[in-house]
Design a protein around this motif. Structure first.
Motif, short mmCIF file in Angstrom:
data_model
loop_
_atom_site.label_atom_id
_atom_site.label_comp_id
_atom_site.label_asym_id
_atom_site.label_seq_id
_atom_site.Cartn_x
_atom_site.Cartn_y
_atom_site.Cartn_z
N ASP A 34 8.05 8.33 2.34
CA ASP A 34 9.23 9.18 2.39
C ASP A 34 8.89 10.66 2.33
O ASP A 34 9.73 11.52 2.65
N ASP B 14 3.54 8.34 -0.69
CA ASP B 14 4.90 7.87 -0.45
C ASP B 14 5.29 8.19 0.99
O ASP B 14 5.34 9.36 1.38
N ARG C 264 0.93 4.14 2.19
CA ARG C 264 0.97 3.35 0.96
C ARG C 264 -0.42 2.90 0.53
O ARG C 264 -0.75 2.88 -0.66
#
Length: 226
Positions: A140, A138, A133
């Motif tokens: 994910d 991201d 971050r």
């Protein structure tokens, strides 16, 4: 710089070739390793391993990318006017310690934890996620692919004993303690005992010190039906 540049260029070319012949199914996995292998097997100095991981992955991104030509210079690498290979190769990192996990968050496509207790994986990934971050990535998008020891036998205790042996050698084999520390948060006392016994040559004691809880947290063992 010449030695590291040459090794990384050959690594990039091998990764590109395997990606092409496998129709894009290849993933490049990298790890900092430990002094015994890096110095004794690869004959290069064990220096700043986390920095070396970051620089190597960053450099490989350039070599495998799609820019018109590469101009890259750091304390490890120097290339000018080199055409990139233009091949999409996912790069996964086998990162154990927090610093190397931050490198994973900054530059890697995936994380390969090994012998991190299953119950700790989510919390351990948070270090990676925070670093991602901060760099505008991201979390994910970063795959988590644990490398898990799995043993199947008609006798479940035989299977569990193989896992015990694997854990004991993993913890005790290498002097820099990075592998021991990977299990240390949950099993610090056992890990110290295992490492001490293994390194003084008592492998049977080391294996016996691997508790049932460690086997269940670090491996998969059982019968075919299980």
């Amino acid at each position: 710089r010449g030695t590291w540049t040459d090794r990384s260029c050959r690594l990039a070319m091998a990764a590109a070739s395997l990606t092409r012949v496998s129709d894009g199914r290849f993933t490049l996995g990298l790890g900092a390793s430990h002094p015994e292998l890096v110095e004794a097997l690869h004959n290069v100095p064990w220096e700043r391993p986390v920095h070396r991981m970051f620089e190597t992955i960053s450099f490989l991104r350039e070599l495998l990318g799609e820019s018109e030509e590469i101009s890259y210079e750091s304390d490890l690498f120097e290339v000018s006017g080199f055409p990139p290979l233009a091949v999409d190769v996912p790069i996964y990192s086998a990162a154990l310690g927090p610093a190397n996990r931050r490198v994973t968050g900054r530059v890697s496509d995936g994380w390969m934890p090994y012998n991190v207790p299953f119950g700790d994986l989510e919390d351990a990934f948070e270090t990676i996620g925070t670093a991602a971050r901060k760099d505008g990535r991201d979390p994910d998008d970063i795959a988590v692919v644990p490398y898990v020891s799995a043993v199947v036998d008609d006798d479940p205790e035989v299977a569990r004993d193989v896992i015990r042996s694997n854990i004991a050698s993993y913890i005790g084999d290498f002097s820099d303690d990075s592998y021991k520390n990977a299990v240390g948060d949950d099993f610090a006392e056992q890990a110290d005992h295992i490492a001490e016994a293994w390194r003084r040559g008592d492998e049977d004691e080391a294996r016996a010190a691997v508790s049932d809880e460690m086997v269940d947290a670090l491996g998969i063992a059982g019968t075919p039906a299980t």
